[in-house]
Design an enzyme around this catalytic site. Structure first.
Site, PDB file in Angstrom:
ATOM      1  N   LYS A 116      29.209  72.639  -2.779  1.00 43.91           N
ATOM      2  CA  LYS A 116      30.523  72.860  -3.446  1.00 43.91           C
ATOM      3  C   LYS A 116      30.905  74.430  -3.710  1.00 43.91           C
ATOM      4  CE  LYS A 116      31.801  69.559  -6.495  1.00 43.91           C
ATOM      5  NZ  LYS A 116      31.676  68.550  -7.452  1.00 43.91           N
ATOM      6  N   GLY A 165      30.726  62.497 -10.173  1.00 40.96           N
ATOM      7  CA  GLY A 165      30.894  63.090 -11.566  1.00 40.96           C
ATOM      8  C   GLY A 165      29.393  63.211 -12.229  1.00 40.96           C
ATOM      9  N   GLU A 275      40.723  68.178  -2.906  1.00 41.90           N
ATOM     10  CA  GLU A 275      41.210  68.004  -4.068  1.00 41.90           C
ATOM     11  C   GLU A 275      41.538  69.290  -4.963  1.00 41.90           C
ATOM     12  OE1 GLU A 275      38.222  63.890  -4.531  1.00 41.90           O
ATOM     13  OE2 GLU A 275      37.559  65.860  -5.793  1.00 41.90           O
ATOM     14  N   GLU A 288      37.383  70.670  -4.596  1.00 42.34           N
ATOM     15  CA  GLU A 288      36.424  70.296  -3.568  1.00 42.34           C
ATOM     16  C   GLU A 288      37.093  69.767  -2.276  1.00 42.34           C
ATOM     17  OE1 GLU A 288      33.347  67.163  -4.262  1.00 42.34           O
ATOM     18  OE2 GLU A 288      34.681  65.776  -5.476  1.00 42.34           O
ATOM     19  N   ASN A 290      36.727  66.434   0.185  1.00 44.92           N
ATOM     20  CA  ASN A 290      35.654  65.046   0.692  1.00 44.92           C
ATOM     21  C   ASN A 290      35.985  64.875   2.123  1.00 44.92           C
ATOM     22  OD1 ASN A 290      34.746  64.446  -1.646  1.00 44.92           O
ATOM     23  ND2 ASN A 290      36.407  63.642  -2.631  1.00 44.92           N
ATOM     24  N   ARG A 292      35.657  62.725   4.342  1.00 49.82           N
ATOM     25  CA  ARG A 292      35.589  61.183   4.567  1.00 49.82           C
ATOM     26  C   ARG A 292      36.935  60.316   4.465  1.00 49.82           C
ATOM     27  NH1 ARG A 292      35.311  59.405  -0.528  1.00 49.82           N
ATOM     28  NH2 ARG A 292      34.135  60.715  -1.864  1.00 49.82           N
ATOM     29  N   VAL A 295      38.092  55.999  -1.245  1.00 51.97           N
ATOM     30  CA  VAL A 295      38.178  54.718  -1.678  1.00 51.97           C
ATOM     31  C   VAL A 295      39.882  54.481  -1.841  1.00 51.97           C
ATOM     32  CG1 VAL A 295      38.064  53.213  -3.820  1.00 51.97           C
ATOM     33  CG2 VAL A 295      36.077  54.900  -2.969  1.00 51.97           C
ATOM     34  N   ARG A 338      41.202  49.985  -9.455  1.00 53.01           N
ATOM     35  CA  ARG A 338      40.048  49.524  -9.043  1.00 53.01           C
ATOM     36  C   ARG A 338      39.379  48.427  -9.967  1.00 53.01           C
ATOM     37  NH1 ARG A 338      36.601  55.101  -7.216  1.00 53.01           N
ATOM     38  NH2 ARG A 338      38.288  56.283  -6.395  1.00 53.01           N
TER      39      ARG A 338
HETATM   40  P1  ADP Z   1      32.640  65.087  -8.208  1.00 49.73           P
HETATM   41  O1  ADP Z   1      32.425  65.507  -6.794  1.00 49.73           O
HETATM   42  O2  ADP Z   1      31.419  64.665  -9.106  1.00 49.73           O
HETATM   43  O3  ADP Z   1      33.557  63.700  -8.458  1.00 49.73           O
HETATM   44  P2  ADP Z   1      34.805  66.979  -9.063  1.00 49.73           P
HETATM   45  O4  ADP Z   1      34.425  68.485  -8.669  1.00 49.73           O
HETATM   46  O5  ADP Z   1      35.536  66.155  -7.996  1.00 49.73           O
HETATM   47  O6  ADP Z   1      33.263  66.226  -9.141  1.00 49.73           O
HETATM   48  O7  ADP Z   1      35.205  66.724 -10.192  1.00 49.73           O
HETATM   49  C1  ADP Z   1      35.537  65.521 -10.822  1.00 49.73           C
HETATM   50  C2  ADP Z   1      36.430  65.547 -12.032  1.00 49.73           C
HETATM   51  O8  ADP Z   1      36.171  66.366 -13.042  1.00 49.73           O
HETATM   52  C3  ADP Z   1      37.926  65.795 -11.464  1.00 49.73           C
HETATM   53  O9  ADP Z   1      38.687  64.843 -11.109  1.00 49.73           O
HETATM   54  C4  ADP Z   1      38.242  66.274 -13.076  1.00 49.73           C
HETATM   55  O10 ADP Z   1      38.841  65.217 -13.866  1.00 49.73           O
HETATM   56  C5  ADP Z   1      37.219  67.028 -13.500  1.00 49.73           C
HETATM   57  N1  ADP Z   1      37.041  68.623 -13.220  1.00 49.73           N
HETATM   58  C6  ADP Z   1      36.289  69.085 -12.328  1.00 49.73           C
HETATM   59  N2  ADP Z   1      36.449  70.365 -12.547  1.00 49.73           N
HETATM   60  C7  ADP Z   1      37.276  70.403 -13.357  1.00 49.73           C
HETATM   61  C8  ADP Z   1      37.782  71.912 -14.003  1.00 49.73           C
HETATM   62  N3  ADP Z   1      37.573  73.005 -13.335  1.00 49.73           N
HETATM   63  N4  ADP Z   1      38.417  71.712 -15.134  1.00 49.73           N
HETATM   64  C9  ADP Z   1      38.735  70.462 -15.608  1.00 49.73           C
HETATM   65  N5  ADP Z   1      38.463  69.427 -15.221  1.00 49.73           N
HETATM   66  C10 ADP Z   1      37.702  69.425 -13.884  1.00 49.73           C
END
Ligand code: ADP
Length: 450
Positions: A116, A165, A275, A288, A290, A292, A295, A338
């Site tokens: 990432k 997460g 995202e 990030e 994804n 693929r 869901v 979900r």
């Molecule tokens: P994962 O790949 O583990 O799902 P993500 O990077 O997509 O992790 O982040 C998951 C969630 O965490 C996001 O949808 C958001 O709710 C929260 N998040 C991630 N980065 C931030 C950030 N910099 N500030 C606030 N919330 C964040």
């Protein structure tokens, strides 16, 4: 087009892929673990091969077993679905080496996006705004403390290999950073086998909004608008919708254009999702990508009328996209809930046998599920029972439709997230579109007694 497609997955997404293949007239091969021998994906595929015992490390993640199944069935393409091997660049490489098409982007792009902090750098260079942050933390704690000071607290520690997460920690002060770093690194090692973590500025009031893109092998890229995924628990999505109540047409066009440009820059080919977090002042940042099918892809299918899995298969077969951005027309509003076998208060999994399963019916409702009466949710895999998707002419209509669909859903034998969804759908802030990633905690606090 392909001779035969093997589906390296199970559950609702395996069925979803079978639907697409049937419509395209392509025969399918299901693979399954011993725990899944009575599953619907086994029943509806044209052929089925058992690839090992119940634990996914010995079956759905067992690359030699999956490849052998493809070879003995004379398969020329593999759809990985989501989860399991879907974001394994190594698996995509093995497929390529065996002369089997991996239905997804190239191994190089999967690898880049799978790390990432590397993805952040690549997307920044490709013109996307990213949250202020660091490369992977290396060396002494003092360099991490300096970096965090520069970014400004609160910061979020993230696992570079992260997903689901896991390995994320929010840190509010320098005092808490050393300990939190150690915990996050250990969590990352146990979840992903790699300890690399990095820091990002934490946006306290954030919305998660993601853009769906489709790209062919000939340089054409379009976006299919956004999905609002701010209703989360433990950083995991619970409800997704399209369009986002937050985006104006101008902002949608702006972010969509940037997402397309970024995808083109990294030579992305196939379906993918970028995202973003949006703050409360109109700023947005890439977090990030994804690589693929997601869901929550059905909400995009409802509002665009496109079948994303069929598009993935066509694009993997090197067909041209065949349409441009101006051909993408958005219509109405779609909402996905979900339904997990989970205690709605603690979110602990509630595996067991579904004594009764009756999915909702009626206009504007789609149910993606592999469940049936007496179906067993095992502790081996995720606890998803069904995705219920409601489509309406506008947000109010899809919310009302979803509420009545949930009332008409019967699941007996396990706890489900349905009562929680009902509370969210009745909440005034949700109905007004006033949502953010801490919506659920806030709703629970407000309804706590005393
Ligand atoms: P994962 O790949 O583990 O799902 P993500 O990077 O997509 O992790 O982040 C998951 C969630 O965490 C996001 O949808 C958001 O709710 C929260 N998040 C991630 N980065 C931030 C950030 N910099 N500030 C606030 N919330 C964040």
């Amino acid at each position: 087009m392909f001779r035969k497609i093997l589906i390296a997955n199970r559950g609702e997404i395996a069925l979803r892929i079978i639907c697409a293949c049937k419509e395209l007239g392509i025969p399918t091969v299901a693979v399954y673990s011993q725990a899944d021998q009575h599953s619907l994906h086994v029943r509806f595929a044209d052929e089925a091969v058992c690839i090992g015992p119940a634990p996914s490390s010995e079956s759905y993640l067992n690359i030699p077993a999956v490849i052998s199944a493809a070879e003995i069935t004379n398969t020329d393409a593999i759809h990985p679905g989501y989860g399991f091997l879907a974001e394994s660049s190594y698996f995509a490489e093995v497929c390529e080496a065996c002369g089997i098409t991996f239905i997804g982007p190239s191994p190089e792009v999967i690898r880049m996006m799978g790390d990432k902090d590397v993805a952040r750098k690549a997307m920044k260079e490709a013109g996307l705004p990213v949250v202020p942050g660091t490369d992977k933390i290396q060396g002494s704690i003092s360099s991490a403390l300096n970096a965090a000071d520069e970014i400004g607290y609160p910061v979020i520690i993230k696992a570079a290999a992260g997903g689901g997460g896991k390995g994320m920690r929010i840190v509010h002060s320098a005092e808490d950073l050393p300990n939190a770093l150690e915990i996050a690194q250990n969590e990352a090692i146990s979840a992903f086998g790699i300890g690399g973590v990095y820091l990002e500025k934490y946006i306290p009031v954030a919305r998660h909004i993601e853009f769906q893109i489709l790209a062919d092998h000939h340089g054409s890229v379009v976006h299919l608008g956004e999905r609002e995924c701010s209703i989360q628990r433990r950083h995991q999505k619970l409800i997704e919708e399209s369009p986002s109540p937050y985006l104006t047409p101008e902002l949608r066009a702006e972010v969509g254009r940037l997402a397309v440009q970024a995808a083109r820059t990294v030579h992305y080919a196939n379906a993918g999702t970028m995202e973003f977090v949006f703050d409360d002042r109109g700023h947005y940042y890439f977090i990030e990508m994804n690589t693929r099918i997601q869901v929550e892809h059905p909400v995009t299918e409802f509002v665009t009328g496109l079948d994303l899995v069929k598009e993935q298969i066509r694009l993997a077969g090197r067909e041209p996209l065949g349409y441009t951005q101006k051909d993408i027309v958005f219509r109405g509003n779609a909402l996905e809930c979900r339904i997990n076998a989970e205690c709605p208060d603690t979110f602990l999994p509630s595996p067991g046998k579904l004594k009764t399963f009756h999915p909702p019916v009626g206009i504007g409702i789609r149910v993606d599920s592999a469940a049936y009466n007496e179906y067993v949710i095992t502790p081996y895999y995720d606890s998803l029972i069904a995705k219920i998707i409601a489509f309406g002419r506008n947000r109010q209509e899809s919310i009302r439709r979803m509420k009545r669909a949930l009332e008409m859903t019967v699941v007996e034998g396990v706890h489900t997230t349905i009562p929680l969804h009902q509370r969210i759908l009745s909440n005034e802030d949700f109905r007004a579109g006033r949502i953010h990633t801490h919506f659920l905690e806030q709703m629970n606090q407000n309804s706590a007694p005393g």
